[in-house]
Each structure stands twice: as C-alpha cells, then as structure tokens.
Design an enzyme around this catalytic site. Structure first.
Site, PDB file in Angstrom:
ATOM      1  N   THR A  28       0.818  -1.216   0.000  1.00  0.00           N
ATOM      2  CA  THR A  28       0.000   0.000   0.000  1.00  0.00           C
ATOM      3  C   THR A  28       0.848   1.261   0.000  1.00  0.00           C
ATOM      4  OG1 THR A  28      -1.776  -1.127   1.134  1.00  0.00           O
ATOM      5  CG2 THR A  28      -1.751   1.243   1.362  1.00  0.00           C
ATOM      6  N   THR A  56       2.057  -4.155   4.435  1.00  0.00           N
ATOM      7  CA  THR A  56       2.006  -4.417   5.875  1.00  0.00           C
ATOM      8  C   THR A  56       1.595  -5.852   6.214  1.00  0.00           C
ATOM      9  OG1 THR A  56      -0.264  -3.615   6.011  1.00  0.00           O
ATOM     10  CG2 THR A  56       1.482  -2.015   6.444  1.00  0.00           C
ATOM     11  N   ASP A  57       0.890  -6.535   5.284  1.00  0.00           N
ATOM     12  CA  ASP A  57       0.347  -7.856   5.638  1.00  0.00           C
ATOM     13  C   ASP A  57       1.421  -8.806   6.157  1.00  0.00           C
ATOM     14  OD1 ASP A  57      -2.019  -6.844   4.753  1.00  0.00           O
ATOM     15  OD2 ASP A  57      -2.428  -8.422   3.287  1.00  0.00           O
ATOM     16  N   LYS A  74       1.567  -7.708  13.170  1.00  0.00           N
ATOM     17  CA  LYS A  74       0.414  -6.928  12.716  1.00  0.00           C
ATOM     18  C   LYS A  74      -0.791  -7.422  13.518  1.00  0.00           C
ATOM     19  CE  LYS A  74      -2.125  -5.282   8.714  1.00  0.00           C
ATOM     20  NZ  LYS A  74      -2.345  -5.206   7.275  1.00  0.00           N
TER      21      LYS A  74
HETATM   22  N1  ASP Z   1      -2.090  -6.335   1.055  1.00  0.00           N
HETATM   23  C1  ASP Z   1      -1.200  -5.191   1.184  1.00  0.00           C
HETATM   24  C2  ASP Z   1       0.203  -5.726   1.339  1.00  0.00           C
HETATM   25  O1  ASP Z   1       0.536  -6.253   2.347  1.00  0.00           O
HETATM   26  C3  ASP Z   1      -1.597  -4.351   2.326  1.00  0.00           C
HETATM   27  C4  ASP Z   1      -0.619  -3.288   2.708  1.00  0.00           C
HETATM   28  O2  ASP Z   1       0.303  -2.944   2.038  1.00  0.00           O
HETATM   29  O3  ASP Z   1      -0.796  -2.731   3.784  1.00  0.00           O
HETATM   30  O4  ASP Z   1       0.967  -5.619   0.431  1.00  0.00           O
END
Ligand code: ASP
Length: 448
Positions: A105, A181-182, A260
C-alpha cells in the site's frame, strides 16, 4: 506482474478473463442467460467468485461465471497515469539513506476509475511525493520488487537481504524498505536473522492507506523511518509505523518481536513480549531501551540469507486431524512449527503423528497461539509428554517469528541436533529469558 495477478479472481472467472485476454480496467461485455452487460472490469475483494464490472451508471454488477457465461473484451482500459513530481535537491550534510521499495500500500495509488488500489509508485516516486524527506537525509532509491506482501516468499527475503548487504557494503548510513504491511513482520524477522552484526539500521516501513488518500499514513511513516535509518544510535532490523492513531509519533519495533495486530488501524503493529527500540517524535529519535546493538559503521555485516522452504505451520485447534501432520511429514517437510494452545499444548490425539515426525528426523517446535507470554511445557502432563517426544519449546517467541526462525535455522543446517540447538539460542533478540508484564500494551488506544 500480470494485471490479473492479485486482482482477486480465481477458478472459472479467472479462466474466462484470461481466455478473453482481459485485464483490470478493460471494458468487457459479459453475456449470461441471454442478457449482456457492459462495463469496466474491477478487481474483486473477498471470497466470492463473480466477475465484477462497473457499468456506465456507476453501479457495480457481479456475474457468476456459470457455464453459459461469455466474456468479450470490447475496449482496452486506459492506464491511470501518474507523473512523479521532480525530485527534491539533496543536502550533502545529511546522512545517506537508501529507500528500497518492494510494493504494498505504501507504494500504491487509488485508481479512481475502477476504485482499486494498485501498485504504482517506485521508491523514487515516493521520494518525489514526500519532498520533506530531503530535509532528513540524502536519499537514494531502488526498486527491488513490486509486490503486495502476500506474494512475498522466502526466496524474496533472500534476494532482499543480499540487496541490502550490497548497499551496506557501499557505506550508507541506513536502509529503509517500503513493504506491504500484511507480511511485513515476517520479512522483518527474516531480515533480522539474515543480516547479523549490522553496522547501521535497516528499517521496514508500510502504510495502511495509500499515499494519495487524505488520511494516508505513508508520509509520516516514511519520514520517521528515514530519520531512524539515518540517525538512530542503534543498528538492528526495525519496523517503523504509527505508535497510536494520531500522527505524532512513529515507533520502531524490533524486527523479531513485532506483529500486525489490527486489520486497518494505523497503529496496527505492536511489540510482543518486549520493548520497542526507539520512537521518532518531532523529528527527534528517542531510544526507548538500551538493550540494543549500537550503530557502528566499522562493524562487519554477517550475511546468512538462506531459508528452507520445507517448513510448515500447523495451528492446533479442537478437532485438528493428526493426518495433517502426517501429510507434511510425507511431503518431505524438515520442520514443523506447532502453534499450540495456552502454555504449549496439543491434543493427545496428535501424539502418534508427532512421535512419527520426530522419529523421521523432522524438527518439531512449538510456539503458543496466545501470542503474549511464554510457553511452559512443564506445568501439565500434556506439555511434558510433548517434550519427551522431542518437541522444542520456543519460549516467548510468537508463531510467525517462530516459523521464520525455523525456516532460517533449516536454511543453515540439515542436521536436526544442530538445528534444535540453534532454535534454542537467542540469535538477534527474538528470544528473551524473562518476559516482563506489559499489560499496558495489550490494547489499542483511542478510536480508529
Ligand atoms: N495487502 C497489502 C500488502 O501487504 C496491504 C498493505 O500494504 O498494507 O501488500
């Protein structure tokens, strides 16, 4: 990366879209039960199987990919364009930081035509979008991958560790890695094991909202991460994100002790069973604990980037079929991490399968699905039985870091005894001998 990859379509829908050579954003005609619908193909979120198109009216419609469904591409979507602003001027008096982008993201923008978030920003675009970075460091940028983090695998960790090691060898003051973040906490744990004896900080950073949304946390997180990478007095792998929902403080968690914990909050990452390393407030880096490796540009980095992909995670739950454990053993897994209940238990119905795994030389380790606290397998006879079968308790390591450690350990040695000894040794602060109470950190504060 193919446009359809990561767009959420699978099975029959994906097959129909591939056959018609369609991508997200293309204009389609979908015919079902004698009726035709025209609109822009948009990505799908969630579990369903329908093909979703945005019609001229602005409404979305989902068409189930049943046998009579025909898909035709009748127009090519125009790609959303983004012209990066000119790069800010560098100040040679500032520390030299490399921002590597891997996707996620933080490196995404909303495509307002289809409503989808898509990977669009390179590390240098990010630098252009957040010009304040030029007041904090001299920034160099590098694209390593352009992936949502759910698509990152242990092979990517190896490549990323090698890329970071190369840049550190060139003498930079710190590295920032922009990441989805995942799975960012898995990568931060992996890099912690792969990049030992660091001379300078390596800081992972993400965002819960893409950088073009008014509520985005991308800029503040990035500025905090670059500040920490360039100036912090520690030299470890850290993960920098919002400390609370407000924009005041960016907190840097230790790479092996962070998880997370919330699907959408900006302060989603929490340190588990330990203390964060530092915080960045009003552009000042404040050390929170003295228990960290200090920055020393002369220290020689030790690169150990190999991970085994022959490792499985088995979450214990009431009714777990022990055949799952047998399956992994028969698939040639070298390590199994059991996510046990409470102090470190799995049901006695799994005992035979666990004994069989150990007898075949599979390293079976156990972390608690409670996440907070440490395993103690001496309290109940279930735990004692498991210990007697050779199950290795992972103390206060929570399951994700436990899994990464097991993958890393089996990437260093194929000898089960050596692997078990390494698992029980604290390598980079992942394992502490005493867990202090931290009730005050167990909840989220304020509203989202
Ligand atoms: N699905 C995304 C990822 O982990 C979510 C994010 O970036 O926060 O790449």
């Amino acid at each position: 990366m193919s446009e359809l990859e990561g767009s959420g379509y699978r099975g029959k829908a994906l097959q129909l879209l591939k056959q018609a050579n369609c991508n997200v954003g293309d204009i389609l005609k979908v015919t079902s039960k004698g009726k035709s619908y025209e609109g822009i193909l948009i990505p799908r979120f969630g579990e369903g199987t329908a093909i979703i198109i945005k019609m001229k009216s602005g409404y979305n419609i989902g068409i189930r990919p049943e046998d009579d469904v025909k898909v035709e591409k009748i127009g090519k979507g125009t790609k959303p364009t983004f012209a990066a602003p000119p790069l800010p001027k560098q100040n040679p008096a500032l520390p030299h930081v490399v921002i590597m982008s891997t996707g996620g993201t933080i490196a995404s923008r909303v495509d307002y035509r289809t409503g989808a978030v898509r990977s669009a920003l390179s590390a240098s675009d990010l630098y252009g979008v957040v010009p304040e970075l030029s007041d904090v460091a001299q920034v160099d940028t590098e694209i390593v991958f352009s992936l949502y983090s759910e698509n990152i695998t242990p092979k990517h960790w190896t490549e990323l560790a090698q890329t970071v090691a190369n840049r550190i060898g060139q003498g930079v003051d710190g590295i920032v890695i922009a990441h989805g973040t995942d799975t960012m906490a898995y990568t931060s744990a992996a890099l912690s094991f792969a990049l030992q004896n660091l001379p300078v900080p390596v800081i992972l950073v993400g965002a819960q909202r893409s950088s073009d949304r008014p509520s985005s946390d991308a800029a503040t997180n990035l500025i905090g991460a670059v500040k920490a990478a360039g100036e912090a007095p520690f030299a470890e792998v850290g993960l920098a994100m919002h400390e609370t929902v407000s924009d005041n403080t960016i907190i840097v968690h230790r790479g092996t002790k962070v998880r997370k914990c919330h699907t959408s909050r900006r302060d989603t990452f929490k340190t588990i069973n330990g203390s964060p390393i530092a915080k960045v407030k009003d552009l000042q880096v404040i050390l929170i604990t003295d228990n960290c490796q200090k920055r020393d540009p002369k220290r020689k980095l030790v690169l150990k980037p190999n991970f085994s992909d022959k490792v499985a995670l088995v979450k214990f739950h009431p009714g777990l079929d022990p055949a799952v454990i047998d399956f992994y053993v028969d698939r040639g897994m070298k390590g199994i991490l059991l996510e046990g209940s409470g102090l470190g238990h799995v049901s006695k119905y799994c005992f035979d399968a666990i004994k069989r795994a150990s007898a075949k030389g599979v390293v079976v380790a156990l972390a608690s699905q409670c996440i907070w606290g440490r395993v103690d397998m001496n309290v109940y006879d279930t735990g004692r039985d498991l210990l007697s079968f050779g199950v290795v308790p992972l103390e206060d390591i929570f399951p994700e870091t436990g899994l990464v450690k097991l993958m890393w350990v089996l990437g260093q040695t194929s000898d089960a005894k050596e692997a078990i000894a390494l698992l029980q040794t604290n390598i980079v602060g992942e394992l502490t001998s005493r867990t202090l109470p931290q009730e005050d950190k167990l909840h989220f504060e304020g509203s989202q």
